[in-house]
Design a protein around this motif. Structure first.
Motif, PDB file in Angstrom:
ATOM      1  N   GLU A   1       0.799  -1.121  -0.003  1.00  0.00           N
ATOM      2  CA  GLU A   1      -0.010   0.070   0.025  1.00  0.00           C
ATOM      3  C   GLU A   1       0.585   1.323   0.059  1.00  0.00           C
ATOM      4  OE1 GLU A   1      -2.504  -0.306   3.487  1.00  0.00           O
ATOM      5  OE2 GLU A   1      -3.570  -2.304   2.631  1.00  0.00           O
ATOM      6  N   LEU A   2       2.254   1.199   0.236  1.00  0.00           N
ATOM      7  CA  LEU A   2       3.153   2.434   0.182  1.00  0.00           C
ATOM      8  C   LEU A   2       3.236   3.094  -0.970  1.00  0.00           C
ATOM      9  CD1 LEU A   2       5.888   0.973   2.705  1.00  0.00           C
ATOM     10  CD2 LEU A   2       3.946   2.453   3.242  1.00  0.00           C
ATOM     11  N   ASP A   3       3.313   4.071  -1.130  1.00  0.00           N
ATOM     12  CA  ASP A   3       3.612   4.894  -2.461  1.00  0.00           C
ATOM     13  C   ASP A   3       5.006   4.976  -2.498  1.00  0.00           C
ATOM     14  OD1 ASP A   3       3.720   6.618  -4.509  1.00  0.00           O
ATOM     15  OD2 ASP A   3       3.232   8.361  -3.602  1.00  0.00           O
ATOM     16  N   LEU A   4       5.838   4.242  -3.423  1.00  0.00           N
ATOM     17  CA  LEU A   4       6.982   4.005  -3.536  1.00  0.00           C
ATOM     18  C   LEU A   4       7.650   4.665  -4.900  1.00  0.00           C
ATOM     19  CD1 LEU A   4       7.582   0.442  -2.402  1.00  0.00           C
ATOM     20  CD2 LEU A   4       7.884   2.579  -1.052  1.00  0.00           C
ATOM     21  N   ASP A   5       6.528   5.558  -5.569  1.00  0.00           N
ATOM     22  CA  ASP A   5       7.390   6.383  -6.687  1.00  0.00           C
ATOM     23  C   ASP A   5       8.367   7.353  -6.339  1.00  0.00           C
ATOM     24  OD1 ASP A   5       5.125   4.976  -8.270  1.00  0.00           O
ATOM     25  OD2 ASP A   5       3.873   6.932  -7.764  1.00  0.00           O
TER      26      ASP A   5
END
Length: 98
Positions: free
Chosen positions: A42-46
């Motif tokens: 669910e983490l935003d790793l962009d």
């Protein structure tokens, strides 16, 4: 998320014999691990560069330095079978995968 049947299936594939208590515990623990993995997903790793180590590692590998080869006679001395100055390995069985 993981049920007893899935744990038993993986145990069979792994050739593990688990007691009923172990099967129940493994189902709970594996479900917990998968829950943590879902949270990570669910983490935003962009914009976050992939890493191979959590911390910076220096000098992890030795230098690649050429050294003399092991003499052929020494390398082959413990071989169970030798042919044409090399290790003799059995050929695949007829009809088997190669």
């Amino acid at each position: 998320m993981i049920d007893r049947e899935q744990v038993l299936h993986v145990a069979r594939l792994s050739r593990l014999e688990l007691s009923d208590d172990e099967v129940g515990r493994m189902a709970t623990e594996l479900s917990s691990v998968l829950g943590h993995i879902e949270k990570i997903g669910e983490l935003d790793l962009d914009g976050v560069a992939p890493t191979s180590h959590v911390v910076e590692v220096e000098n992890a590998l030795r230098p690649d330095v050429a050294t003399p080869c092991l003499p052929r006679e020494v390398a082959l001395a413990q071989a169970p079978a030798v042919q044409d100055d090399g290790f003799l390995v059995p050929s695949p069985q007829a009809g088997g995968e190669s």
